[in-house]
Write a protein that holds these residues in place. Structure first.
Motif, PDB file in Angstrom:
ATOM      1  N   ASP A   8      67.537 -46.036   0.453  1.00 48.14           N
ATOM      2  CA  ASP A   8      66.810 -47.302   0.647  1.00 48.14           C
ATOM      3  C   ASP A   8      68.391 -48.118   1.605  1.00 48.14           C
ATOM      4  N   ALA A   9      68.549 -48.987   2.495  1.00 41.54           N
ATOM      5  CA  ALA A   9      69.770 -49.420   3.019  1.00 41.54           C
ATOM      6  C   ALA A   9      70.027 -51.237   1.909  1.00 41.54           C
ATOM      7  N   GLU A  10      68.841 -51.003   1.099  1.00 38.41           N
ATOM      8  CA  GLU A  10      69.585 -52.576  -0.092  1.00 38.41           C
ATOM      9  C   GLU A  10      69.461 -51.575  -1.668  1.00 38.41           C
ATOM     10  N   GLN A  11      69.983 -52.712  -2.077  1.00 37.17           N
ATOM     11  CA  GLN A  11      70.286 -51.885  -3.736  1.00 37.17           C
ATOM     12  C   GLN A  11      69.355 -53.375  -4.404  1.00 37.17           C
ATOM     13  N   GLU A  12      68.248 -53.206  -5.819  1.00 40.70           N
ATOM     14  CA  GLU A  12      67.721 -53.335  -6.354  1.00 40.70           C
ATOM     15  C   GLU A  12      68.598 -53.994  -7.058  1.00 40.70           C
ATOM     16  N   THR A  13      68.456 -54.793  -8.409  1.00 40.13           N
ATOM     17  CA  THR A  13      69.000 -54.827  -9.580  1.00 40.13           C
ATOM     18  C   THR A  13      68.035 -55.177 -10.384  1.00 40.13           C
ATOM     19  N   VAL A  14      68.211 -53.814 -11.612  1.00 37.84           N
ATOM     20  CA  VAL A  14      67.143 -53.598 -13.176  1.00 37.84           C
ATOM     21  C   VAL A  14      68.231 -54.931 -13.901  1.00 37.84           C
ATOM     22  N   GLU A  15      67.540 -55.928 -14.156  1.00 35.89           N
ATOM     23  CA  GLU A  15      67.322 -56.884 -15.757  1.00 35.89           C
ATOM     24  C   GLU A  15      67.030 -56.344 -17.110  1.00 35.89           C
ATOM     25  N   LEU A  16      67.975 -55.750 -17.943  1.00 34.05           N
ATOM     26  CA  LEU A  16      67.269 -55.579 -19.122  1.00 34.05           C
ATOM     27  C   LEU A  16      67.081 -56.081 -20.088  1.00 34.05           C
ATOM     28  N   THR A  17      65.888 -57.188 -20.260  1.00 37.24           N
ATOM     29  CA  THR A  17      65.691 -58.031 -21.464  1.00 37.24           C
ATOM     30  C   THR A  17      65.582 -57.664 -22.767  1.00 37.24           C
ATOM     31  N   TYR A  18      66.562 -58.188 -23.814  1.00 36.39           N
ATOM     32  CA  TYR A  18      66.083 -57.327 -25.196  1.00 36.39           C
ATOM     33  C   TYR A  18      65.975 -59.236 -26.028  1.00 36.39           C
ATOM     34  N   GLN A  19      64.686 -59.066 -26.458  1.00 35.07           N
ATOM     35  CA  GLN A  19      64.131 -60.576 -27.657  1.00 35.07           C
ATOM     36  C   GLN A  19      64.501 -59.620 -29.509  1.00 35.07           C
ATOM     37  N   PRO A  20      66.073 -60.682 -29.725  1.00 38.44           N
ATOM     38  CA  PRO A  20      66.656 -60.698 -31.255  1.00 38.44           C
ATOM     39  C   PRO A  20      65.374 -60.438 -32.348  1.00 38.44           C
ATOM     40  N   THR A  21      64.685 -59.702 -33.002  1.00 37.77           N
ATOM     41  CA  THR A  21      64.059 -60.518 -33.898  1.00 37.77           C
ATOM     42  C   THR A  21      64.507 -60.302 -35.306  1.00 37.77           C
ATOM     43  N   ALA A  22      63.748 -61.490 -36.576  1.00 37.50           N
ATOM     44  CA  ALA A  22      64.516 -61.484 -37.371  1.00 37.50           C
ATOM     45  C   ALA A  22      65.081 -60.506 -38.420  1.00 37.50           C
ATOM     46  N   LYS A  23      64.663 -59.507 -38.274  1.00 33.58           N
ATOM     47  CA  LYS A  23      64.637 -58.180 -39.353  1.00 33.58           C
ATOM     48  C   LYS A  23      66.568 -57.695 -37.982  1.00 33.58           C
ATOM     49  N   ASP A  24      66.030 -58.460 -36.900  1.00 34.28           N
ATOM     50  CA  ASP A  24      67.877 -57.684 -36.491  1.00 34.28           C
ATOM     51  C   ASP A  24      68.833 -58.354 -36.931  1.00 34.28           C
ATOM     52  N   PHE A  25      68.664 -59.936 -37.494  1.00 34.49           N
ATOM     53  CA  PHE A  25      69.255 -60.748 -37.820  1.00 34.49           C
ATOM     54  C   PHE A  25      69.664 -60.549 -39.540  1.00 34.49           C
ATOM     55  N   GLN A  27      69.610 -58.051 -40.730  1.00 37.00           N
ATOM     56  CA  GLN A  27      70.248 -56.080 -41.117  1.00 37.00           C
ATOM     57  C   GLN A  27      71.807 -56.939 -40.163  1.00 37.00           C
ATOM     58  N   VAL A  28      71.722 -57.411 -39.367  1.00 35.66           N
ATOM     59  CA  VAL A  28      73.815 -58.331 -39.371  1.00 35.66           C
ATOM     60  C   VAL A  28      74.146 -58.906 -40.129  1.00 35.66           C
ATOM     61  N   ARG A  33      78.030 -58.426 -44.523  1.00 36.77           N
ATOM     62  CA  ARG A  33      77.924 -58.655 -46.087  1.00 36.77           C
ATOM     63  C   ARG A  33      79.185 -57.181 -46.757  1.00 36.77           C
ATOM     64  N   ARG A  34      78.056 -56.550 -46.423  1.00 41.32           N
ATOM     65  CA  ARG A  34      78.891 -54.696 -46.644  1.00 41.32           C
ATOM     66  C   ARG A  34      80.455 -54.805 -46.859  1.00 41.32           C
ATOM     67  N   PHE A  35      80.993 -55.032 -45.280  1.00 40.90           N
ATOM     68  CA  PHE A  35      82.177 -54.948 -44.716  1.00 40.90           C
ATOM     69  C   PHE A  35      82.917 -56.105 -45.079  1.00 40.90           C
ATOM     70  N   SER A  36      82.918 -56.937 -45.016  1.00 37.73           N
ATOM     71  CA  SER A  36      84.201 -58.383 -45.306  1.00 37.73           C
ATOM     72  C   SER A  36      84.138 -58.640 -46.584  1.00 37.73           C
ATOM     73  N   ARG A  37      85.438 -58.963 -46.791  1.00 37.20           N
ATOM     74  CA  ARG A  37      86.767 -59.173 -48.001  1.00 37.20           C
ATOM     75  C   ARG A  37      84.936 -59.908 -48.432  1.00 37.20           C
ATOM     76  N   ALA A  38      84.641 -60.331 -48.770  1.00 32.56           N
ATOM     77  CA  ALA A  38      83.598 -61.959 -49.423  1.00 32.56           C
ATOM     78  C   ALA A  38      82.798 -61.875 -49.796  1.00 32.56           C
ATOM     79  N   GLY A  39      82.195 -60.194 -48.663  1.00 35.59           N
ATOM     80  CA  GLY A  39      80.983 -59.613 -49.192  1.00 35.59           C
ATOM     81  C   GLY A  39      81.271 -58.658 -50.378  1.00 35.59           C
TER      82      GLY A  39
END
Length: 68
Positions: A8-25, A27-28, A33-39
């Motif tokens: 095709d002459a036109e190229q379409e872009t694909v947009e990925l959406t990600y919705q962070p959840t409370a579980k993701d936060f 885990q971060v 806390r595991r890797f920092s000196r204060a943690g």
């Protein structure tokens, strides 16, 4: 000279959406806390407090008073 080769002459872009959840936060924050000196210091202090409380409980159950 442009060769199309059946595409095709036109190229379409694909947009990925990600919705962070409370579980993701959570885990971060756990990993931070595991890797920092204060943690690591926080984990050590909590462990030391647990050990001191256990020693005091054993002394109290034995009927003595701890010398502090």
């Amino acid at each position: 000279m442009v060769m199309d080769m059946g595409r095709d002459a036109e190229q379409e872009t694909v947009e990925l959406t990600y919705q962070p959840t409370a579980k993701d936060f959570a885990q971060v924050l756990r990993e931070r806390r595991r890797f920092s000196r204060a943690g690591r210091r926080f984990n050590w202090v909590i462990g030391a407090m647990f050990c001191l409380a256990a020693v005091e409980a054993v002394v109290w159950l034995a009927g003595g008073k701890p010398d502090m």
